[in-house]
Structure formats: C-alpha cells, structure tokens
Design an enzyme around this catalytic site. Structure first.
Site: not given
Ligand code: 0RA
Length: 685
Positions: A428, A519, A521, A523
């Site tokens: 990403e 990531d 997280d 997102d």
C-alpha cells in the site's frame, strides 16, 4: 504421563476405565487431529463444541437459553436450560453417565436420538475432547430436582459426581480453562466468539444466546426471532435492497430433510450466498447450493418465457447478481466432502432443495408480480452488462496474453524464475513501496506498489473492475489470469458452459506467495479487506491453495541506547520494556516495576528527550512508510524474522460477510464498524 498414572491409582480405576482414559490421552497427544489445530482457531473450537451440544438440545426442542461467559480468570462457561446431561448409573460402564459422556471419546452420540445434530458434524468431536484439553473442567447438571457436579483435569475426574444442591430447573453448565501446555494462546477473543454465536442465533430463532465478557464487562444478547430473514438483513445492512426478502421453507418427509432459504436483491453486483447444513457453515457449498441455484435459474427463466417478451437469453449468474441469500438445510445423514470437508455431498438433498425452491418460488412470483418484475429487470440488466463486458474481458485477456512478457512498469520483479521460491509483495502506498524495493532481497522478492485506494470490488460493476489500473497490474504481475465468477461452484453446470472463459489457473502464478502488506491501522485494514475481496472473487484458488498471505508490520519500536526492538502488540511492548530494564540492571533478575500509564503513553518522544524515567524510548509506527528500508526488511520481510498470516477460505469468507456489511451505500456506520473490527482485520483475516 507420570502424574496421570499416579492419578489412576489414586482413583482406583479398573482396567476398563484405563482403556477409556487412553482414548482421551490420544486427544492430548494429537490435539490437532481432533480440533484442527492448537492455534486461535482450535482454542475457539472448544467453546463451539460445547455450544453445539446445547444447540442440539435446542434442536431436540428442549433448550431455549444459552449463556456463554468469558471469565476474568481465563475460564469459559456455557450454561443451557436443556434436559441436562444424564447423571444416573450407566448400565454398561457401571458409573455415572455424566462421567461416561465427558470422559469417553465419542460417547455423546449413543444416548440421544435427535435426527439433526450439529455436534458430531464437521469437527464434532464431543465435549470429552474439550475436557481432555482443559486443565480445569467442571460440569454442573440440574436435573430431577437436584444439582449434580463433577470436576476434571486433563480429562480425568477429580472425584465422583456429587449432589451439591436442589433445583427445580433443568440444564447443563460446562466451565473450563483451556490447557496452556496444549494451545499456543489461551486467550478467548470476544469477536471470534460473538461471530459464531450470532450466526447460531440467526439459524436457530427459538434460542436466545447471551455472551458475557467479564474481562471487559460487556454483554450482548443474540436473539433473532426473524431467523434467516434477520440474517439476510444483517448481511445486507448497508446495501440498498430492491426486493422484499423471499422466504422459502419446506420439509421432505422421505429423507427427513428440512429446507429454509431467504434471499433478496440489492443494487450491487455481487453474490453473497451463505449455506449451512445442520448449523455447520458449508464454505465450499455443495448439493444444497446447486439445488437452489438450479431452481432459481430454471424457475425465473420459465417465468420470463411465460410472462415477458424479453429476447436476451439469461444464464445462472444473471439471476444472482446483487443477491444476498442464506440457505439452511437440516438433514439426518450429512456427507461432507471437499478440501476442507465443508461441501455437502448428499445428492438427495439437491433434489429436495430444487423441488421445494421451484415450487415455492413459482408460487411467490405468481402472487407478487411487481416483485417478480423487479427481479427480472435486474437480471435482464445483468445479462446485458455481461454481454457488453464480455468484450472488455476479452480485451483484458488478450492484452494480458500479449503483455505477459511486458510486466507493469511499477513492478520491481525478482531475479529468480522459480515460482516456488518467489514472493510478490503488494504494498500500500508509494513511499512504503519505495522502502520495500530498497529493503527486499531482490533475488526472490518482487514488489508491486499500489497507489491510493484500490477500487471497491464489491460495489463496482464488473466491467469497471477490469478497467482499473491497479487491478490490471495485479492480474498481469501474478500472471495466471482471473475468473469472473467465484469458481467453487463447479457443479453449477446447467447453463453457463457455452460462455466458458479461461479461468484463473493457480498453477501458472509467477509467485509461490502473494503477500499483502498494508499499515496496521484502520485504513490498512480497509485496503486489506478490499484486496481480500478481490482475490476471493477473482482468484479464489490463491486462497484455497494457501498462496495468499498478510504481512504483519510491527506497531512499536522500543529503543534503549543502541538497542532497538520491535513489538507487534501492546503486551509484547511491555514485555520488551521489562526485558530492557532487566538488561539495564546488568542482567540481574531485578524485580520488574510495571511502568506507569503516562510512561507508556507514546506521544512526541525523541531519543534526546525521553519521557520515561528509565530512558527507554517507545515510538509507534504510524505506517509502513515511516520505516526505513532496513527496518522494513528486518521486521516484516525477512523470512527469518517476519510473521506471515496465511489467508484461509474461512477467513476470506468472513471477510466477505464483513465486507458486504461494510461497503454498502450507507457510509456512517462503516467507520465505526471498521474500527470495532480493526483488531479482527489485523489478526484474524
Ligand atoms: C447426552 C444425552 C442427553 C443430553 C446430553 C448428553 C446433553 C449434553 C450437553 C452438553 C452441553 N449441554 C448438554 N445438554 C445435554 C439426552 C438427555 C435425556 O435423554 O434426558
């Protein structure tokens, strides 16, 4: 072994019971053979096994309430108001039936005469296996006016069945602590438990299931009086539905098979069909699924022929675009087949489902012509789009064939040509992609950076998906083509053979491992889910053949002087801090002082200005892009050090349900939902 022998003599067991104990000993020696694995999945299987027994009581018509409690001391208890496990003297074994049921492998089935059983199904191994794999196990039975109780350890009774009180109720409570010498982890995950209980509550509307987590003081009640209709609505919650739910139910007396189906259509393009046999999720589908599909196609086509002037010829997938369906079959002798033994094989069930669906659906269409029109219009549009997109697909395929030598410019390929050792990292963001390119071992690791958000494959029109640059790059890089429809329905041959296109061929993949790196997280979880959905829909064999992985980047860096360590969760972070403190005190095993909340809070700390008394600096990685190439290599890409999570069919299937609920038209609940499930998305998929 040693102390078990001691136990035996202590309890003066006869030879007969020694044989029995050897039965449970086998479970302890090869737990994976009985419960699949000893990881998180196997651990949660213990709860499911006990709950399944309570559900069997419900199916037999006796149990209405089940309460599952996750206790603070690591125990789990399952209380039901069924008949209670019989406690009287067992005529053959000459000891309490309760003890026989809980200490004998596969004893359960002999006693009850329910025709449909969850337990004893897929991994149905009996409550005795749970007992064998628990360091502590306690059964409390309310029956015949009394309360009976017996406890066990590692499957061995700690004493006889005792009467501990009076009760006018009936029911069974099983409380156990999983053996930490058997399982990799003994911490129950609320979301994992809740997922199965919710599913069971949808499938068995007569039962109220309560889940209590005393560790967090949360309680949730799963009770869906609407049954499958509620299930379909739950899965479709954030979509715009265009039809009313159609409910089909019936029973075939000859085979004693019950069929219940609910389905509805939404404005989207995806098909989500969940299938169950005796409450067991049949991930690979099978005869019930093909019976339903066949009947849907045939009945709707017949209706079109009789009632409309439509010229387009419609095939099965046209009638399934935007469908959300749940199929629940109860049958006395299910045959499970397939790679993961989650595919129903009974041919008589196909006939039964087909007949019941055809008859009831035809009735429905005749009774509600306006609903029929909505469905037919949707299917006709799907057929038109299919014919139009066929050209686009062919173009992509032809271009792909031509370009297979011209790999995407953004792909940093590896030098090895041996797919077995090659890995493709799908990364990403461009900056993380840059670090990955520099940090990788270019001999066998290839990097494909994706920019921005990948197209939402669940919502997008099939034509648009294949026009998407990121998607095209992935298809070309992997080099094994793609399927346009899920390919697990190899038995749905009635109609679309004339339209057979070249499918995804997993043996042609240029890499042995495809690794999604995003990531840690919210997102990142979102992007992972998007990619999983794409692979699930277009390259499913990557998942069924175990070639799809998720990289796990660390969450924290802990620095003390020149020492740098990485932690993947909070617990590990604290552990590392404690170790560093011990080191700091010259390797002496000093008493570890728990650090204060404030000290653990990581804000804008720098090595120059550490906030902590002990000078240990903790920083949180906000994203992959923050790591330099060396850090990324050593923490996330180095095969010697990294942790990869393998994506399994079940995981991907859960992702699809999650996704369907997430990615609909109604946006507000989405963020909250992803956040609540961020943990799930990070660890379990
Ligand atoms: C054996 C026979 C019967 C019920 C059960 C076992 C039983 C097991 C479990 C496990 C958890 N909850 C349970 N409830 C019942 C039949 C009882 C009868 O015939 O009276």
């Amino acid at each position: 072994m040693e102390n078990k022998k001691t136990n035996l003599t202590e309890n003066t067991y006869n030879e007969e019971s020694i044989r029995v104990l050897e039965g449970l000993e086998a479970v302890r020696l090869r737990p994976a053979m009985y419960i699949g694995d000893t990881g998180e999945r196997g651990l949660h299987h213990l709860i499911n096994e006990v709950v399944d027994n309570s559900i069997d009581e419900a199916l037999a018509g006796y149990c209405k309430n089940i309460i599952v409690t996750l206790h603070s001391d690591g125990a789990c208890s399952i209380k039901d108001d069924g008949r209670g496990i019989p406690t009287g003297m067992h005529p053959v074994e000459k000891r309490s039936t309760l003890e026989v049921v809980l200490c004998t492998l596969h004893a359960g089935g002999k006693f009850d005469h329910n025709s449909y059983k969850v337990s004893g199904g897929l991994h149905g191994v009996g409550v005795s296996c749970v007992n064998a794999l628990s360091s502590f196990f306690e059964a409390t039975v309310e029956r015949e006016g009394k309360i009976f109780q017996q406890s066990y350890s590692e499957g061995i009774p700690k004493g006889d069945v005792k009467i501990i009180g009076k009760s006018s109720k009936t029911g069974t409570t099983i409380k156990f602590i999983p053996d930490k010498t058997i399982f990799d982890t003994v911490e129950f995950k609320y979301s994992k438990v809740a997922e199965r209980l919710r599913e069971l509550a949808f499938l068995n509307p007569q039962v109220k299931i309560t889940l209590r987590d005393e560790r967090e003081e949360i309680e949730e009640v799963f009770h869906y009086k609407g049954g499958l209709k509620d299930f379909v609505n739950y899965v479709d919650a954030s979509n715009t539905t265009i039809s009313k739910p159609i409910i089909i139910s019936g029973k075939d007396e000859e085979t004693n098979t019950e069929v219940e189906i609910c389905f509805q259509y939404n404005t989207g393009y995806n098909e989500v069909t969940l299938t169950y046999v005796n409450n067991i999720h049949t991930i690979e589908g099978g005869t019930h699924l093909s019976g339903f599909r066949g009947a849907l196609t045939k009945t709707l086509n017949t209706y079109i022929e009789k009632n409309t002037k439509t010229k387009v010829s419609l095939i099965g997938e046209d009638f399934r675009e935007g469908i959300t369906a749940v199929i629940s079959v109860k049958t006395p002798f299910p045959q499970f087949e397939g790679q993961t033994k989650t595919k129903l094989g009974n041919s008589e069930v196909e006939t039964v489902v087909r007949q019941i669906t055809s008859a009831k659906l035809q009735e429905y269409l005749d009774a509600y012509p306006s609903e029929a029109k909505i469905i037919i219009d949707k299917a006709v549009k799907a057929a038109e789009a299919r014919l139009a997109s066929k050209k686009a697909r062919e173009l992509v395929r032809r271009k792909n064939a031509l370009e297979s030598s011209t790999l995407p410019g953004k792909l940093a390929d590896c030098s090895s040509n041996n797919p077995d050792e090659c890995e493709l990292y799908i990364v990403e963001g461009n900056s993380a992609g840059g670090s990955a390119k520099q940090g990788r071992d270019r001999r066998f690791q290839a990097i494909l950076p994706l920019r921005g958000k990948v197209l939402n494959v669940q919502k997008a029109n099939p034509t648009r998906i294949l026009e998407n640059e990121e998607i095209k790059m992935m298809i070309t890089a992997i080099g094994a083509g793609f399927s346009t429809k899920p390919n697990y329905d190899d038995d749905d041959e009635e109609n679309n053979n004339n339209d057979k296109e070249k499918e995804f061929d997993v043996d042609k993949t240029r890499y042995g491992k495809i690794i999604i790196m995003a990531d840690a997280d919210v997102d990142g979880a979102h992007i992972r889910t998007l990619l999983l959905t794409f692979f699930f829909n277009y390259m499913r064999d990557l998942i069924t053949k175990g070639k799809l992985y998720i990289a796990q980047p660390p969450l924290y860096k802990i620095k003390y002087g020149k020492t740098e360590k990485y932690a993947y969760d909070e617990e590990q972070r604290q552990q590392i801090v404690n170790e560093l403190r011990r080191e700091k005190s010259g390797g002496k095993n000093v008493e570890v002082i728990e650090s204060t909340e404030e000290e653990n809070e990581i804000t804008e700390e720098t090595p120059e200005q550490p906030k902590r008394r002990d000078g240990i600096v903790i920083s949180r990685f906000k994203g992959l892009g923050e790591m330099n190439p060396e850090q990324l290599w050593s923490t996330t890409m180095d095969p010697e050090n990294r942790t990869l999570l393998k994506v399994t069919v079940e995981d991907a299937n859960n992702a699809v349900i999650l996704f369907q609920t997430l990615m609909g038209d109604s946006v507000p609940p989405r963020r909250e939902f992803i956040e609540r499930n961020a943990q799930y998305a990070r660890l379990d998929i």
